[in-house]
Design a protein around this motif. Sequence first.
Motif, PDB file in Angstrom:
ATOM      1  N   GLN A  53       0.832  -1.190   0.000  1.00  0.00           N
ATOM      2  CA  GLN A  53       0.000   0.000   0.000  1.00  0.00           C
ATOM      3  C   GLN A  53       0.876   1.253   0.000  1.00  0.00           C
ATOM      4  OE1 GLN A  53      -2.679  -0.418   3.306  1.00  0.00           O
ATOM      5  NE2 GLN A  53      -3.763  -2.146   2.373  1.00  0.00           N
ATOM      6  N   GLU A 110      -6.516   1.189  -7.220  1.00  0.00           N
ATOM      7  CA  GLU A 110      -5.127   0.717  -7.155  1.00  0.00           C
ATOM      8  C   GLU A 110      -4.426   1.456  -6.020  1.00  0.00           C
ATOM      9  OE1 GLU A 110      -3.729  -1.046 -11.265  1.00  0.00           O
ATOM     10  OE2 GLU A 110      -3.715   1.150 -11.348  1.00  0.00           O
ATOM     11  N   ARG A 111      -3.994   0.695  -5.007  1.00  0.00           N
ATOM     12  CA  ARG A 111      -3.414   1.278  -3.802  1.00  0.00           C
ATOM     13  C   ARG A 111      -1.892   1.385  -3.841  1.00  0.00           C
ATOM     14  NH1 ARG A 111      -6.906  -2.104   0.727  1.00  0.00           N
ATOM     15  NH2 ARG A 111      -8.864  -0.943   0.511  1.00  0.00           N
ATOM     16  N   GLN A 151      -1.223   6.074  -6.464  1.00  0.00           N
ATOM     17  CA  GLN A 151      -2.566   5.515  -6.417  1.00  0.00           C
ATOM     18  C   GLN A 151      -3.441   6.065  -7.546  1.00  0.00           C
ATOM     19  OE1 GLN A 151      -4.074   5.137  -2.176  1.00  0.00           O
ATOM     20  NE2 GLN A 151      -2.413   6.611  -1.860  1.00  0.00           N
ATOM     21  N   ASP A 161      -2.059  10.822  -4.191  1.00  0.00           N
ATOM     22  CA  ASP A 161      -1.331  10.609  -2.943  1.00  0.00           C
ATOM     23  C   ASP A 161      -1.128  11.903  -2.164  1.00  0.00           C
ATOM     24  OD1 ASP A 161      -0.235   7.599  -3.222  1.00  0.00           O
ATOM     25  OD2 ASP A 161      -0.171   8.590  -5.162  1.00  0.00           O
ATOM     26  N   LEU A 198      -5.245   6.554   1.916  1.00  0.00           N
ATOM     27  CA  LEU A 198      -5.236   5.416   1.009  1.00  0.00           C
ATOM     28  C   LEU A 198      -6.596   5.285   0.353  1.00  0.00           C
ATOM     29  CD1 LEU A 198      -3.234   2.962   0.370  1.00  0.00           C
ATOM     30  CD2 LEU A 198      -4.699   1.662   1.924  1.00  0.00           C
TER      31      LEU A 198
END
Length: 409
Positions: free
Chosen positions: A50, A179-180, A184, A206, A211
């Motif tokens: 992550q 999508e982490r 992102q 980001d 997140l």
Amino acid sequence: MNTKGMLSVALFLLGALVVAIEGQGQAPALPGAPAAGAAPAAQQTGPGVQAPNDAKYREFVTAKCKNPPPPPAPRGGGGGGRGAAATNPDGSPKHRDYKVAAIPGVIADGAMWKTVWTGRGNNADGPVATSDGGMLFAQNTDSKIMKLDKDGKATFPYENTRTSGSVSINKKGTVFVLERALPQDILQVAPKRQVLADTYKGEPLDCAGGLVNDMTTDSKGGVYFTMSGVYYADPKGMVTKYGTVGGNGIILSPDEKTLYVTGRLMGVATSPADQTPAAVAAAAAAATAAAAAPPAGRGGGGGGLTGLVAFDVQQDGSLKNERQFSTCACGDGSAVDAQGRIYVTGGNGVQVLDKSGKFLGEIPSPLPLITVAFGGKDKKTLYGVANTQQWDEIFTIPMTAQGFKGRPK
């Protein structure tokens, strides 16, 4: 030098070494133990990691953001589904005893959960139904999207999805995944693979901090998502933030006129409607689960306070009238049924509310759940996901209620 002399010298040198080490504030290492003060293992990077935990995160946000977000703080609650204390010899969480009581129009008395899939890692999240009776699940660790067919057989129709966090399908059949990985984004994987959104106010997502966590899609081609706040990516990829709640789970009402987000607004106390014995017990269970949840969970969180916040959805997809819809033990993933009832994980399983916000009851589960979704050919099966980030278990339970058929979730 005789043997006795050699031994004396050796003891002298060993004593000098001990003194030198202790002079630096360190104890001598025991045989077989790691060296004192040894550097920690290198932090990972790339798919499966992550973004805020990526070794390159701080360098990335410092270079790309005018005001880089602070380092992520350990997460203390809101999800109510990550920690499971007791484990079996293979490391899997032990199931707890539970008894499902009837909720009129929702579930029959004595209904039982059935395990349909288990896995390792953080590999089951953000579920959504498919038109053929199957279900899609995001796989964070493996960076794939898994499909379970109606018989429980697993396939992987989409790969290389960079630390998948949540899957959603809109009314037109367009498939999106959060999508982490760093950086992102919101990726459309079908019918054409392309990035829907990866910036906010001209900077990488980001830079907003947090997140990408959970999402729900509208019929216009836009995506509502949580990322330590509530955001809307319109069909052209323009991202706007709304409201004040931190947010976690997120779901649109069947008519798409209301958006529900888990969390509690500042200053909102528990309402009298949530003081029934069942609601109080569920809230206590949610608080216990939140306190036990390990850090670095789903990445959103409602600040440790459970509940459900609602917004009015406007014609252009914008949001107005942020308000506390319920102070239920609602902490994480959510779904709706054909009658507009809302199902949210928290407490000892799944909290069920009617469309006015009234608490109808709890569906207890054998493990704490992080998210739910209706599926199956007739959409009368509720899927629940347990995920400790080391162990995943997907359950199903038969329902009297039917999921909303106007869109996949």
